[in-house]
Design a protein around this motif. Structure first.
Motif, PDB file in Angstrom:
ATOM      1  N   THR A 108       0.948  -1.222   0.053  1.00 29.30           N
ATOM      2  CA  THR A 108      -0.136  -0.159   0.158  1.00 29.30           C
ATOM      3  C   THR A 108       0.886   1.102   0.004  1.00 29.30           C
ATOM      4  N   LYS A 109       0.329   2.308  -0.503  1.00 28.67           N
ATOM      5  CA  LYS A 109       1.217   3.580  -0.694  1.00 28.67           C
ATOM      6  C   LYS A 109       0.393   4.663   0.163  1.00 28.67           C
ATOM      7  N   ALA A 110       1.490   5.462   0.546  1.00 29.46           N
ATOM      8  CA  ALA A 110       1.091   6.799   1.013  1.00 29.46           C
ATOM      9  C   ALA A 110       2.150   7.973   0.951  1.00 29.46           C
ATOM     10  N   PHE A 111       1.984   8.787  -0.180  1.00 27.61           N
ATOM     11  CA  PHE A 111       3.055   9.429  -0.564  1.00 27.61           C
ATOM     12  C   PHE A 111       3.900  10.173   0.600  1.00 27.61           C
ATOM     13  N   PRO A 112       5.329  10.188   0.801  1.00 27.24           N
ATOM     14  CA  PRO A 112       6.195   9.527  -0.147  1.00 27.24           C
ATOM     15  C   PRO A 112       6.883   8.003   0.454  1.00 27.24           C
ATOM     16  N   LYS A 152       7.585  -6.622  13.255  1.00 23.90           N
ATOM     17  CA  LYS A 152       8.753  -6.327  12.840  1.00 23.90           C
ATOM     18  C   LYS A 152       9.035  -5.442  11.744  1.00 23.90           C
ATOM     19  N   ILE A 153       9.893  -4.514  11.697  1.00 19.90           N
ATOM     20  CA  ILE A 153       9.867  -3.543  10.444  1.00 19.90           C
ATOM     21  C   ILE A 153      11.238  -3.542   9.899  1.00 19.90           C
ATOM     22  N   ALA A 154      11.149  -3.141   8.575  1.00 25.22           N
ATOM     23  CA  ALA A 154      12.614  -2.812   7.993  1.00 25.22           C
ATOM     24  C   ALA A 154      12.165  -1.625   7.084  1.00 25.22           C
ATOM     25  N   VAL A 155      13.161  -0.852   6.932  1.00 26.90           N
ATOM     26  CA  VAL A 155      13.135   0.607   6.247  1.00 26.90           C
ATOM     27  C   VAL A 155      14.272   0.620   5.080  1.00 26.90           C
ATOM     28  N   SER A 156      13.990   1.015   3.669  1.00 29.32           N
ATOM     29  CA  SER A 156      14.443   1.142   2.852  1.00 29.32           C
ATOM     30  C   SER A 156      14.633   2.417   2.028  1.00 29.32           C
ATOM     31  N   VAL A 157      15.679   3.007   1.752  1.00 24.56           N
ATOM     32  CA  VAL A 157      15.749   4.100   0.811  1.00 24.56           C
ATOM     33  C   VAL A 157      16.644   3.776  -0.309  1.00 24.56           C
ATOM     34  N   PRO A 158      16.072   3.707  -1.599  1.00 27.36           N
ATOM     35  CA  PRO A 158      16.683   3.337  -2.742  1.00 27.36           C
ATOM     36  C   PRO A 158      18.061   3.961  -2.974  1.00 27.36           C
ATOM     37  N   LYS A 159      19.209   3.432  -3.289  1.00 25.55           N
ATOM     38  CA  LYS A 159      20.516   3.979  -3.747  1.00 25.55           C
ATOM     39  C   LYS A 159      20.195   4.374  -5.244  1.00 25.55           C
ATOM     40  N   LYS A 160      19.422   4.170  -5.843  1.00 25.09           N
ATOM     41  CA  LYS A 160      18.956   4.789  -7.347  1.00 25.09           C
ATOM     42  C   LYS A 160      18.542   5.993  -7.150  1.00 25.09           C
ATOM     43  N   LEU A 161      17.811   6.435  -6.063  1.00 23.13           N
ATOM     44  CA  LEU A 161      17.098   7.778  -5.895  1.00 23.13           C
ATOM     45  C   LEU A 161      18.311   8.472  -5.044  1.00 23.13           C
ATOM     46  N   LEU A 191      19.792   9.827   6.586  1.00 18.75           N
ATOM     47  CA  LEU A 191      18.498  10.919   6.978  1.00 18.75           C
ATOM     48  C   LEU A 191      17.309  10.423   6.790  1.00 18.75           C
ATOM     49  N   LEU A 192      16.827   9.894   5.730  1.00 20.61           N
ATOM     50  CA  LEU A 192      15.572   9.524   5.425  1.00 20.61           C
ATOM     51  C   LEU A 192      15.153   8.326   6.320  1.00 20.61           C
ATOM     52  N   LYS A 193      16.088   7.412   6.533  1.00 22.34           N
ATOM     53  CA  LYS A 193      15.733   6.270   7.107  1.00 22.34           C
ATOM     54  C   LYS A 193      15.617   6.513   8.489  1.00 22.34           C
ATOM     55  N   LEU A 218      -3.021  -4.971  16.259  1.00 20.02           N
ATOM     56  CA  LEU A 218      -2.743  -6.127  15.533  1.00 20.02           C
ATOM     57  C   LEU A 218      -3.793  -7.591  16.207  1.00 20.02           C
ATOM     58  N   SER A 219      -4.050  -8.355  15.204  1.00 24.43           N
ATOM     59  CA  SER A 219      -4.631  -9.535  15.566  1.00 24.43           C
ATOM     60  C   SER A 219      -3.764 -10.655  15.347  1.00 24.43           C
ATOM     61  N   SER A 220      -2.553 -10.582  14.470  1.00 29.14           N
ATOM     62  CA  SER A 220      -1.521 -11.520  14.271  1.00 29.14           C
ATOM     63  C   SER A 220      -0.266 -10.787  14.158  1.00 29.14           C
ATOM     64  N   LYS A 221       0.873 -11.470  13.792  1.00 30.23           N
ATOM     65  CA  LYS A 221       2.396 -10.961  13.622  1.00 30.23           C
ATOM     66  C   LYS A 221       2.312 -10.182  12.278  1.00 30.23           C
ATOM     67  N   LEU A 222       2.658  -8.998  12.299  1.00 26.90           N
ATOM     68  CA  LEU A 222       2.904  -8.368  11.131  1.00 26.90           C
ATOM     69  C   LEU A 222       4.409  -8.017  10.821  1.00 26.90           C
ATOM     70  N   GLU A 223       4.815  -8.191   9.420  1.00 29.97           N
ATOM     71  CA  GLU A 223       6.050  -7.786   9.098  1.00 29.97           C
ATOM     72  C   GLU A 223       5.768  -6.888   7.911  1.00 29.97           C
ATOM     73  N   VAL A 224       6.667  -5.848   8.038  1.00 31.92           N
ATOM     74  CA  VAL A 224       6.570  -4.922   7.376  1.00 31.92           C
ATOM     75  C   VAL A 224       7.739  -3.985   6.879  1.00 31.92           C
ATOM     76  N   MET A 225       7.823  -3.808   5.295  1.00 30.36           N
ATOM     77  CA  MET A 225       8.934  -2.908   5.107  1.00 30.36           C
ATOM     78  C   MET A 225       8.273  -1.729   4.667  1.00 30.36           C
ATOM     79  N   PHE A 226       8.894  -0.375   4.999  1.00 30.78           N
ATOM     80  CA  PHE A 226       8.831   0.881   4.439  1.00 30.78           C
ATOM     81  C   PHE A 226       9.571   1.117   3.665  1.00 30.78           C
ATOM     82  N   ILE A 227       9.383   1.722   2.278  1.00 25.76           N
ATOM     83  CA  ILE A 227      10.281   1.986   1.122  1.00 25.76           C
ATOM     84  C   ILE A 227       9.880   3.621   0.736  1.00 25.76           C
ATOM     85  N   TYR A 228      10.929   4.430   0.936  1.00 25.23           N
ATOM     86  CA  TYR A 228      10.973   5.648   0.304  1.00 25.23           C
ATOM     87  C   TYR A 228      10.754   5.659  -1.133  1.00 25.23           C
TER      88      TYR A 228
END
Length: 126
Positions: free
Chosen positions: A27-31, A47-56, A65-67, A83-93
């Motif tokens: 799902t998206k929510a700018f940015p 559990k979360i992970a964060v990514s900011v692409p090197k391409k950008l 800074l963005l992470k 939450l009702s169950s375990k959530l794994e999520v990655m946030f991508i800029y």
């Protein structure tokens, strides 16, 4: 209430990250974009992970800074997750502009609301 985001809340397993991208939804929510996977039959948590692409962003200083801003926005609002169950999520800029913390925080709140509604929908389906 603790507002910490320790190592136990970080998604680090290569297998779980691969499963997240293979069978997860997004799902998206700018940015920001979130790729998430709910593990059924697990106790609630996340559990979360964060990514900011090197391409950008070629400079590591800007990526870091963005992470930091994304992790901080999540850390401050993690208590909104119901939450009702375990959530794994990655946030991508997703954009090549450096946005301020308030814009990232608004996007994070929108994504948390979406994840809550999806989690509640999965409860009603059971």
């Amino acid at each position: 209430m603790k507002f910490t985001l320790g190592a136990d809340k970080r998604l680090k397993s290569q297998k779980k990250i691969e499963r997240l991208f293979l069978s997860g939804k997004s799902t998206k929510a700018f940015p920001l974009k979130s790729v998430y996977y709910f593990e059924p039959n697990e106790k609630p948590g996340f559990k979360i992970a964060v990514s900011v692409p090197k391409k950008l962003f070629k400079k590591a200083v800007h990526r870091n800074l963005l992470k930091r801003r994304i992790r901080e926005a999540f850390r401050l609002h993690q208590h909104h997750l119901n939450l009702s169950s375990k959530l794994e999520v990655m946030f991508i800029y997703t954009t090549n502009e450096i946005h301020d913390f308030t814009r990232i925080e608004k996007a994070m709140l929108n994504l948390i609301d979406v994840l809550n509604s999806i989690s509640n929908d999965s409860i009603s389906e059971k």
